[in-house]
Design an enzyme around this catalytic site. Structure first.
Site, short mmCIF file in Angstrom:
data_model
loop_
_atom_site.label_atom_id
_atom_site.label_comp_id
_atom_site.label_asym_id
_atom_site.label_seq_id
_atom_site.Cartn_x
_atom_site.Cartn_y
_atom_site.Cartn_z
N GLU A 195 -22.70 41.36 9.07
CA GLU A 195 -21.71 41.07 8.21
C GLU A 195 -22.28 41.19 6.76
OE1 GLU A 195 -18.18 40.90 8.48
OE2 GLU A 195 -18.10 38.70 8.62
N THR B 69 -13.17 41.48 0.84
CA THR B 69 -14.11 40.31 0.53
C THR B 69 -15.19 40.21 -0.29
OG1 THR B 69 -13.86 39.93 3.25
CG2 THR B 69 -15.52 38.70 2.19
#
Ligand code: HSE
Length: 311
Positions: free
Chosen positions: A133, A186
């Site tokens: 991530e 994000t």
């Protein structure tokens, strides 16, 4: 040798849960991604195919694809002498706030682990998925990949050293996920966050986060919902979802025990007590806020889930 091919379902996840920014996470029963991995002799990872929701927006470069990067991290950590060919079917739209890249990362790491002769402990699988991530979304946060891998309710006790704890949430906890037709990245949604917080805000968040955990332990959905309050992160991100406050009010008026912005948004999450309602009124009320403003939605009435599983 372990099996040479596996397919796993890797679920959407709720992160933050209001008061637990980058700490709390909850696996959902649906939607989910599917990740298939097959052993190859060459020591590398290739992404063979990506189908499903938003597939065209996702890179097949294995180092920048979250499933590929996570699988590679597992193989390297385990010093595996083989590589993987991976196929992904997206059931979770990217830029949704319910852990789309996290689900693919968790699925890639989990599938790679199943193919090892000596699998890593799940905490290490989570760590590898979180590193992916970081490589693909720009920040090391494990509150999506944690529950995606381990299922249930998870909390990151510390990032350094990495320590994650999990427990089963109450069976009566229902979840309504409403995803308006808005994309939130994000990386961008983290740029709007304050870098300093004052002491009073910290006290407010710790009080709520602690009460939320107590609610989980007691099986008290009302206390959990009432503790999903966040005065630091959510207000900074509210402008990214123009009708967030109205949608949250509509959910509460329709019987939700608590509401929050899913991850970095735009999903609006409402939780409810399954002994009191089936959640359909809440779903209708939140959808109406967006649809009355000309914004289409997808929605799910679901519950907490088990995490990655072989299918
Ligand atoms: N905790 C992360 C954030 C989750 O809120 O930025 C991102 O999905």
């Amino acid at each position: 040798m372990a099996v040479d091919k596996v397919k796993v379902a890797s679920p959407a996840t709720l992160s933050n849960l209001g008061s637990g920014f980058d700490v709390f996470g909850l696996a959902l029963d649906e939607p989910y991604d599917e990740v298939e991995a097959r052993r190859i002799d060459e020591r590398r990872v290739i992404i063979e195919r990506i189908d499903g929701w938003g597939a065209k927006s996702i890179t097949t470069d294995p180092l920048r694809n979250s499933a590929g990067a996570a699988a590679l991290a597992v193989l390297q950590r385990a010093k595996a002498d083989f590589g993987l060919a991976i196929s992904i079917k997206k059931g979770i739209r990217p830029c949704s706030g319910i852990g789309s890249s996290g689900a693919s990362a968790a699925g890639g790491a989990y599938a790679a682990n199943l193919l090892l002769d000596q699998p890593l402990p799940l905490e290490e699988v989570v760590y590898c998925a979180a590193k992916a991530e970081e490589a693909t979304a720009g920040s090391f946060h494990a509150d999506n990949v944690g529950p995606a891998v381990m299922g249930g309710f998870t909390l990151i006790k510390s990032y350094r050293p990495f320590r994650i704890l999990r427990m089963d949430p109450p069976a009566d906890l229902g979840v309504v996920v409403t995803m308006p037709d808005i994309l939130v990245n994000t990386k961008e949604a983290r740029k709007v966050l304050p870098q300093q917080v004052d002491l009073k805000s910290m006290v407010f968040e710790i009080g709520n986060a602690s009460a939320l955990v107590l609610g989980m332990c007691r099986g008290d959905v009302g206390l959990i919902g009432d503790s999903m309050q966040d005065i630091i992160v959510e207000p900074a991100r509210a402008p990214l979802n123009p009708h967030l406050r109205e949608a949250q009010q509509a959910a509460r008026d329709a019987g939700a025990s608590g509401t929050f912005l899913g991850g970095s948004g735009p999903c609006v999450i409402a939780i409810f007590d399954r002994t009191q309602t089936d959640g359909r009124d809440i779903e209708r009320a939140v959808r109406a806020v967006y649809e009355n403003n000309g914004i289409k939605c997808n929605s799910w009435v679901t519950s907490a889930g088990l995490g990655c599983r072989r299918i």
